[in-house]
Design a protein around this motif. Sequence first.
Motif, PDB file in Angstrom:
ATOM      1  N   GLY A   1       0.789  -1.226   0.000  1.00 50.55           N
ATOM      2  CA  GLY A   1       0.000   0.000   0.000  1.00 50.55           C
ATOM      3  C   GLY A   1       0.823   1.279   0.000  1.00 50.55           C
ATOM      4  O   GLY A   1       0.286   2.352   0.269  1.00 50.55           O
TER       5      GLY A   1
ATOM      6  N   SER B   1       4.947  -3.235  -5.032  1.00 49.65           N
ATOM      7  CA  SER B   1       3.646  -3.303  -4.344  1.00 49.65           C
ATOM      8  C   SER B   1       3.628  -4.021  -3.010  1.00 49.65           C
ATOM      9  O   SER B   1       2.688  -3.851  -2.223  1.00 49.65           O
TER      10      SER B   1
ATOM     11  N   PHE C   1      -1.263  -9.532  -0.547  1.00 53.33           N
ATOM     12  CA  PHE C   1      -2.594  -9.021  -0.846  1.00 53.33           C
ATOM     13  C   PHE C   1      -3.662  -9.911  -0.219  1.00 53.33           C
ATOM     14  O   PHE C   1      -3.560 -11.136  -0.243  1.00 53.33           O
ATOM     15  N   ASP C   2      -4.702  -9.262   0.291  1.00 55.22           N
ATOM     16  CA  ASP C   2      -5.822 -10.038   0.819  1.00 55.22           C
ATOM     17  C   ASP C   2      -6.601 -10.708  -0.311  1.00 55.22           C
ATOM     18  O   ASP C   2      -7.108 -11.820  -0.164  1.00 55.22           O
ATOM     19  N   ASP C   3      -6.717  -9.977  -1.422  1.00 60.19           N
ATOM     20  CA  ASP C   3      -7.520 -10.510  -2.524  1.00 60.19           C
ATOM     21  C   ASP C   3      -7.145  -9.790  -3.819  1.00 60.19           C
ATOM     22  O   ASP C   3      -6.278  -8.907  -3.841  1.00 60.19           O
TER      23      ASP C   3
ATOM     24  N   ASP D   1      -8.834  -7.677  -5.548  1.00 62.95           N
ATOM     25  CA  ASP D   1      -9.150  -6.241  -5.576  1.00 62.95           C
ATOM     26  C   ASP D   1      -7.982  -5.412  -5.051  1.00 62.95           C
ATOM     27  O   ASP D   1      -7.633  -4.372  -5.607  1.00 62.95           O
ATOM     28  N   GLU D   2      -7.397  -5.902  -3.956  1.00 63.52           N
ATOM     29  CA  GLU D   2      -6.267  -5.162  -3.390  1.00 63.52           C
ATOM     30  C   GLU D   2      -5.073  -5.171  -4.352  1.00 63.52           C
ATOM     31  O   GLU D   2      -4.380  -4.153  -4.510  1.00 63.52           O
TER      32      GLU D   2
ATOM     33  N   ALA E   1      -5.585  -2.730  -7.217  1.00 65.00           N
ATOM     34  CA  ALA E   1      -5.394  -1.315  -6.850  1.00 65.00           C
ATOM     35  C   ALA E   1      -3.938  -0.882  -7.000  1.00 65.00           C
ATOM     36  O   ALA E   1      -3.639   0.308  -7.120  1.00 65.00           O
ATOM     37  N   HIS E   2      -3.016  -1.885  -6.977  1.00 67.40           N
ATOM     38  CA  HIS E   2      -1.587  -1.546  -7.049  1.00 67.40           C
ATOM     39  C   HIS E   2      -0.939  -2.035  -8.341  1.00 67.40           C
ATOM     40  O   HIS E   2       0.286  -1.963  -8.494  1.00 67.40           O
TER      41      HIS E   2
ATOM     42  N   ARG F   1       2.264  -8.345   7.014  1.00 65.64           N
ATOM     43  CA  ARG F   1       1.036  -9.015   7.479  1.00 65.64           C
ATOM     44  C   ARG F   1       1.353 -10.351   8.149  1.00 65.64           C
ATOM     45  O   ARG F   1       0.719 -11.371   7.872  1.00 65.64           O
TER      46      ARG F   1
END
Lengths: 265, 265
Positions: free
Chosen positions: B14, B46, B50-52, B54-55, B58-59, B208
Amino acid sequence: MTRIACAQIAPQLGAPDANSGVIVEQIRAAVTAGADVIVLPELATSGYMFDDADEARAHALPAATTSFANWIGAAGDAIVVGGFPEIGPDGLLYNSAVMLDATGVLGFYRKSHLWDREKLIFTPGAAVPQVLATRHGAIAVMICYDLEFPELTRPVALAGAELIAAPVNWPLFPRPEGEHPGEVINAMATARASKVAVACCDRTGVERGQPWTEGSVVVSPDGWVLDSVGSGAGIAIADVDLSVTHDKSLTAHVDLFGDRRPELY
Amino acid sequence: MTRIACAQIAPQLGAPDANSGVIVEQIRAAVTAGADVIVLPELATSGYMFDDADEARAHALPAATTSFANWIGAAGDAIVVGGFPEIGPDGLLYNSAVMLDATGVLGFYRKSHLWDREKLIFTPGAAVPQVLATRHGAIAVMICYDLEFPELTRPVALAGAELIAAPVNWPLFPRPEGEHPGEVINAMATARASKVAVACCDRTGVERGQPWTEGSVVVSPDGWVLDSVGSGAGIAIADVDLSVTHDKSLTAHVDLFGDRRPELY
């Protein structure tokens, strides 16, 4: 659990009777130690450093039960794998290995990737190793340099091998301090890549000036060295759960075989 | 001699601008250190966890020169290889790598063997890596888990790769005391099997909850680790004579490629 033993001995060139005595003694020792699978070196009956084909021919054996009667007599409940120079029915010489147990010979394999001056002496085998179902596991036999070819090691794992049993004679190469021999690193990577156990039985004893790596190892299906012999004669021995090789997954979404992309290769 | 550098950094999820800054800084540092080839980690722009989809989306960046203008500006005389999440013209996400130099992008590669949860996010690449002739050597790019498939590494070496440059994110697995990470052992065996240099650039920085192997290495064409980073951020850097990869012989009668038996495979 399957107890796997590699008997690192020093075959003597031109002394088949002495070699036979050592082999039988080592099979007995490994059986006494509870070994289920016993691996002996490449060309264990004869030694390695033949000057030429004539010298190899003088020590070659037919691929027949009679050539291994004393091994069979010593095998107890174990599967035994070891190397010998074969004189074929075609009169040609092969760098071969036998797999046997107390009931007799289970199979023969002819080295398909000849190393260096072996090419001046032996004929390469015309077939890839079979995976033989034994009561101590599904075993594929390879000989020394064969192991360096993923083209050979991957397919036997795909064909269901739980253990690759490899008689070897690893000539000594230099390596950085603290590192495993390169051949052992390859065996570890082979095991790891396909989740298969690998047992390599090297030799000891300088022969006609040639020193050896003395690198006998039992490698687990996750690619770590469970036991090794090091310098001199001795037996590497370790218990391996070969059933773990049936499941090639590492995580919920990782499968070493399922993740291959055969459509790309 | 070719000076090969692997810049082990800690991308932050992020924080694309911060990542870009670190990447440019590391490229400049490696160029200053005389590097001819600079490898950065997988998903360097990046972060990884990533959780999924979509995340990741976004990057994600398009595979275009404009996405890497600041890398190109920092490249000096070096070839730079690094990983990023790609948004394809087809709207799909790929785990990709770029190869570039000061003149612009030389090539892109999409990871063909997706690891674990990547399968829930990315589409696997539909092509094997190309071998790109650069002024600093013939380079094939692979990404992380790709390296574990001899079906991929052997053919690129046969196709003339002098160097396999691999952006990786190696999640930490346990290993016995004193051993190289399994992924490094595989890289060493890959180099040794085909006499090809292998440079793996791992990452650092727990993300994470996921720790990394921090295993960045430059491996010589004979399979030994020339330099590594170890724990934390840093650059592994080593000089490699890539011309030795042109001759696959080890002795008068041994040739790693010539000794293959394609008629058997």
